[in-house]
Design an enzyme around this catalytic site. Structure first.
Site, PDB file in Angstrom:
ATOM      1  N   HIS A  70       3.983  -2.075   3.034  1.00 25.75           N
ATOM      2  CA  HIS A  70       3.979  -0.737   2.430  1.00 25.75           C
ATOM      3  C   HIS A  70       5.323  -0.513   1.752  1.00 25.75           C
ATOM      4  CE1 HIS A  70       1.026  -0.715   5.671  1.00 25.75           C
ATOM      5  NE2 HIS A  70       0.389   0.233   5.010  1.00 25.75           N
ATOM      6  N   HIS A  96      -6.032   2.907  -3.645  1.00 23.30           N
ATOM      7  CA  HIS A  96      -5.900   3.081  -2.196  1.00 23.30           C
ATOM      8  C   HIS A  96      -6.369   4.483  -1.770  1.00 23.30           C
ATOM      9  CE1 HIS A  96      -4.581   1.716   1.670  1.00 23.30           C
ATOM     10  NE2 HIS A  96      -3.563   2.564   1.786  1.00 23.30           N
ATOM     11  N   HIS A 109      -5.337   8.958   1.091  1.00 24.55           N
ATOM     12  CA  HIS A 109      -5.233   8.061   2.248  1.00 24.55           C
ATOM     13  C   HIS A 109      -6.197   8.485   3.362  1.00 24.55           C
ATOM     14  CE1 HIS A 109      -3.459   5.428   5.323  1.00 24.55           C
ATOM     15  NE2 HIS A 109      -2.930   4.770   4.294  1.00 24.55           N
ATOM     16  N   ASP A 138       0.830  -1.207   0.000  1.00 25.50           N
ATOM     17  CA  ASP A 138       0.000   0.000   0.000  1.00 25.50           C
ATOM     18  C   ASP A 138       0.865   1.259   0.000  1.00 25.50           C
ATOM     19  OD1 ASP A 138      -2.025  -1.824   0.279  1.00 25.50           O
ATOM     20  OD2 ASP A 138      -2.783  -1.039   2.172  1.00 25.50           O
ATOM     21  N   ASP A 139       0.205   2.385  -0.351  1.00 29.38           N
ATOM     22  CA  ASP A 139       0.729   3.747  -0.181  1.00 29.38           C
ATOM     23  C   ASP A 139       1.716   4.194  -1.245  1.00 29.38           C
ATOM     24  OD1 ASP A 139      -0.808   3.732   2.066  1.00 29.38           O
ATOM     25  OD2 ASP A 139       0.827   4.033   3.494  1.00 29.38           O
TER      26      ASP A 139
END
Length: 237
Positions: free
Chosen positions: A204, A113, A117, A62-63
């Site tokens: 991540h 995603h 965020h 993620d991210d």
């Protein structure tokens, strides 16, 4: 002719002995491979090995994309022949289009995603959709494809939102907390304590410790016979 039959019977007896010896001490896969090797040589052994169903696991990140650490991660995954799933933040895409293109070219799954965020369940339905659709459009601009899978930040999903955006939310089984501990050894221990067939591992791709941990996990799980898949392969029949 008599000698041929004697030789054939001898091979069968040896094959049976392998199955007996390994029935308790090793897996059925090992026994089958050794039996095939005795009866028909290396070619049959490879055929049997390929027919055995292996446990599967999905690495998810993620991210990203991160201009500093995502390239190193992609290099390591490519070297190992592994496809992973990347859930991207829309705000990180514009300055890293080349990395998104590379993910697409190398066969990784690209998911959403949100743009900033955010916790989707704390937003109005309109704002939640905007966060998702804005990122979808960014991904489409680079890959020519709209993503089908969504990783909600914090695992916070808004009820029935999948109907409004026509996407499937993707969660996880193993939260490595890599962003918190930032220690490769701790992350590795977490994975091996919890991993099983069908696990979805959350990481991540923005920390050097995560890259180190992810590639070490990949090496060890491959040795244990795990196959790495993208999350859609776990979701779809």
């Amino acid at each position: 002719m008599k000698r041929i039959w004697i030789g054939f019977i001898f091979l069968l007896l040896m094959a049976g002995s392998f199955l007996y010896v390994y029935r308790d001490s090793e897996s059925l896969e090992v026994a089958a491979v050794k039996t095939a090797e005795v009866i028909a040589g290396r070619g049959m052994m490879n055929l049997v090995r390929d027919s055995v169903e292996h446990p599967v696991v999905a690495l998810t990140f993620d991210d990203g994309p991160s201009p500093k650490y995502t390239p190193e991660l992609l290099d390591g995954l490519k070297k190992r022949g592994i496809k992973a799933s990347f859930f991207l933040l829309g705000k990180n895409i514009e300055d890293n289009r080349d990395l998104v293109e590379r993910m697409e070219e190398e066969g990784h799954l690209i998911g959403n995603h949100t743009y900033n965020h955010v916790k989707l369940d704390e937003l109005s339905e309109t704002c939640a959709k905007q966060e998702i659709l804005k990122t979808n459009n960014k991904i489409y601009e680079v890959t020519g494809k709209y993503p089908q899978y969504m990783r909600p930040p914090y695992g916070a999903w808004k009820k029935n939102l999948e109907l409004g955006v026509e996407m499937l939310p993707v969660f996880w089984d193993i939260d490595t907390l890599d962003w918190k501990v930032q220690n490769a050894e701790t992350v590795i221990k977490t994975v091996f304590r919890e991993v099983e067939d069908g696990s979805v591992i959350l990481m991540h791709d923005e920390y050097p410790s995560t890259v180190e941990a992810a590639l070490s996990v990949a090496d060890e799980l491959q040795k244990k016979g795990y196959e790495f898949v993208t999350v859609d392969q776990l979701i779809l029949p």
